[in-house]
Design an enzyme around this catalytic site. Structure first.
Site, PDB file in Angstrom:
ATOM      1  N   ASP A 346       5.601  41.836 -34.671  1.00  0.00           N
ATOM      2  CA  ASP A 346       5.553  40.769 -35.682  1.00  0.00           C
ATOM      3  C   ASP A 346       6.895  40.580 -36.387  1.00  0.00           C
ATOM      4  OD1 ASP A 346       4.715  42.411 -38.678  1.00  0.00           O
ATOM      5  OD2 ASP A 346       5.042  43.403 -36.751  1.00  0.00           O
ATOM      6  N   GLU A 347       7.087  39.345 -36.882  1.00  0.00           N
ATOM      7  CA  GLU A 347       8.180  38.994 -37.805  1.00  0.00           C
ATOM      8  C   GLU A 347       9.552  39.428 -37.303  1.00  0.00           C
ATOM      9  OE1 GLU A 347       6.475  40.698 -41.422  1.00  0.00           O
ATOM     10  OE2 GLU A 347       5.963  38.661 -42.035  1.00  0.00           O
TER      11      GLU A 347
HETATM   12  N1  IFG Z   1       3.054  40.377 -42.946  1.00  0.00           N
HETATM   13  C1  IFG Z   1       3.569  41.569 -42.262  1.00  0.00           C
HETATM   14  C2  IFG Z   1       3.080  42.891 -42.801  1.00  0.00           C
HETATM   15  C3  IFG Z   1       2.949  42.906 -44.324  1.00  0.00           C
HETATM   16  C4  IFG Z   1       2.100  41.730 -44.752  1.00  0.00           C
HETATM   17  C5  IFG Z   1       1.785  41.797 -46.234  1.00  0.00           C
HETATM   18  C6  IFG Z   1       1.864  41.184 -40.534  1.00  0.00           C
HETATM   19  C7  IFG Z   1       1.473  41.281 -39.087  1.00  0.00           C
HETATM   20  C8  IFG Z   1       2.814  40.444 -44.387  1.00  0.00           C
HETATM   21  N2  IFG Z   1       3.157  41.480 -40.843  1.00  0.00           N
HETATM   22  O1  IFG Z   1       1.046  40.865 -41.361  1.00  0.00           O
HETATM   23  O2  IFG Z   1       3.990  43.911 -42.419  1.00  0.00           O
HETATM   24  O3  IFG Z   1       4.220  42.876 -44.942  1.00  0.00           O
HETATM   25  O4  IFG Z   1       0.773  40.897 -46.600  1.00  0.00           O
END
Ligand code: IFG
Length: 533
Positions: A346-347
């Site tokens: 992710d991200e």
């Molecule tokens: N998104 C990030 C998480 C976390 C989350 C907090 C995902 C897959 C926001 N990735 O959710 O690591 O930071 O709400």
């Protein structure tokens, strides 16, 4: 016999009987009535069973003369469940569970747990429960089903059963007939133990609470920018350095092999499968701070205690990085008897699309070579994924690509299931980037229709992630998780047609004293007419 079948019922008593009892104005719209007798639902079981009939005027009295019995050859798992139930009912004051001799008749006034693999319609996790004034019979095709039947027995009993101290007591179990099977196989919770670390005892506590609501997958987010939380023998610095801190600079921590084995064994004994996640190629600063060579410039990164995301990335151009990944996957795979390995994905902000896709496909080969089924967050969908790779949907992503090739999806839509989202604007803990999620928002949706491109046939189930940027103590985790995790558990287990917000909130109201008896620091949502005694 008041019958609450899987079909939506028409009961004659309006829900506002209970609401009025709680001093709330009678709702203007006549909500779907909950079946209440003398101000309480006929039963308060969460998740609501597929089919349940209760006769509150008849009951079986459980006291210190009542034993749990299993037929001869029940096997280790069945005996373990009999012990679990005995401890629940009376602990040391209860007679020990008994294994009947071959041909021995069931003793009168006992609770029988029986396996009957020929009851194939019950599948792995279904069960049949019959309670009469003379005794209790719980039957399943597999031990998993017996364990879930025990949770239903638990919830048909008064919440006082949760008080371990109240031994030598008499408990009235209402006469009932239940046939119950889960809607989804994947009924999950995720704990982020990286942003803030919680120890093995806290994780086992969370497992106990998951079991009450028939959840069966615990996804552990074991690494991220702020902390690496699982000991890897070949890479000791991942925990020595990478596990030494956490958000806002606390002491961090990590699970030794022995502690992780304890968590896995505890989960397994409660029919919960552990799903380990090592997030990559981003969310990797803890690793990048532990081994310089994982960075393209061969310079170890400083430890990170903030809460930004997307800034870290493994050096995907180095072969040695894949050797590292293989060592980690192999080490963890050997510690967890589970078919799954979650690689995050992710991200990612520091790679080109092609670099990312190549990375995901190469890591998928490593996970497969280690005998595991890969899971990744929604971003992995455009990669060439193996048919049995699983995509975990969390926000607008391209899960549809994976569904189109027959792939399976775990639904974790952030606007419905992210347990770190604030309940409302007054909630001090949590975040709100995905929106505010009150209990009704967490409950009143259908995973099979939320994304038009992800139909029921593509769904493995649902999972509620609890990210810990803002959580420190176990009480913080409990406050954000409950009661929304119970709502998610009903979505995951119960037939869509058997559930609705009005009857759920009535049953949830009576879960309050149970959660209190379990010592859970749960959120008293104003949407629920909580019972106080
Ligand atoms: N998104 C990030 C998480 C976390 C989350 C907090 C995902 C897959 C926001 N990735 O959710 O690591 O930071 O709400």
């Amino acid at each position: 016999m008041v019958r609450e079948s899987a079909m939506r019922r028409v009961a004659v008593v309006s829900a506002c009987v209970v609401a009025a009892a709680c001093g709330r104005p009678t709702p203007t719209t006549t909500p779907t009535p909950a079946p209440v007798a003398a101000g309480r639902p006929i039963h308060t079981v969460v998740p609501v069973p597929s089919s349940i009939q209760v006769t509150p005027t008849d009951s079986f009295q459980i006291d210190s003369t009542v034993a749990v019995v299993v037929p001869a050859g029940g096997g280790y798992a069945v005996e373990g469940i009999a012990t679990y139930l005995t401890n629940l009912l009376g602990g040391p004051a209860a007679p020990p569970p008994r294994t009947l001799a071959a041909g021995e008749a069931m003793p009168p006034r006992s609770i029988q747990l029986a396996l009957d693999p020929s009851k194939s319609t019950l599948g792995l996790e279904g069960y049949e429960l019959t309670v009469t004034r003379d005794g209790v019979t719980l039957t399943a095709a597999q031990p998993n089903g017996l364990f879930y039947g025990v949770q239903t027995i638990r919830q048909l009993l008064p919440w006082s059963v949760e008080h371990r101290a109240a031994m030598n007591r008499r408990l009235l179990l209402p006469a009932a007939r239940v046939t119950d099977t889960p809607r989804f196989a994947w009924r999950g919770a995720m704990l982020d133990v990286s942003r803030h670390f919680i120890d093995a005892e806290a994780v086992k506590r969370y497992i106990d609470l998951m079991a009450v609501y028939k959840l069966n997958r615990l996804h552990l987010h074991l690494s991220d920018d702020q902390g690496w939380r699982i000991e890897i023998a070949s890479r000791p610095n991942l925990t020595a350095q990478g596990g030494s801190t956490q958000v806002n600079g606390g002491p961090g921590g990590f699970y030794t092999k022995a502690q992780f084995a304890d968590i896995v064994a505890y989960a397994t004994s409660r029919f919960i499968t552990i799903v380990p996640e090592i997030d990559m190629p981003s969310h990797t600063n803890a690793a990048l701070a532990s081994y310089a060579e994982l960075n393209c410039d061969n310079v170890a990164r400083p430890l990170y205690t903030g809460t930004k995301v997307g800034f870290s990335v493994l050096c995907v151009e180095k072969d040695s990085v894949y050797t590292f990944i293989n060592d980690v996957v192999k080490d963890i795979a050997a510690q967890v008897p589970t078919p799954y390995f979650h690689i995050g994905g992710d991200e990612v902000e520091k790679l080109t699309h092609d670099q990312y896709i190549r990375f995901i496909e190469r890591v998928q080969d490593i996970v497969t070579a280690n005998g595991k089924q890969m899971i990744g967050w929604g971003e992995i969908s455009p990669a060439k994924l193996a048919p049995n790779t699983i995509v975990q949907h969390w926000r607008r992503d391209s899960a549809s690509i994976h569904v189109a090739r027959g792939g399976k999806v775990i639904m974790s839509p952030s606007s419905k299931t992210y347990l770190d989202m604030k309940y409302d604007s007054t909630t001090t803990l949590g975040l709100r980037w995905a929106g505010l999620i009150e209990v009704k928002d967490a409950y009143d949706w259908n995973p099979a229709t939320l994304l038009p491109e992800v139909p029921e046939t593509a769904l493995l189930g649902v999972e509620g992630p609890l990210w810990s940027e803002t959580l420190v103590k176990l009480e913080d985790y409990e406050f954000m998780a409950f009661p929304r995790l119970a709502a998610l558990a009903e979505i995951a287990w119960s037939p869509q047609g058997a559930r609705d917000w009005e009857t759920f909130r009535m049953r949830l109201a009576f879960q309050g004293p149970r959660l209190s008896a379990l010592g859970v620091n749960f959120y008293r949502s104003a949407q629920v007419p909580w019972v106080t005694r």
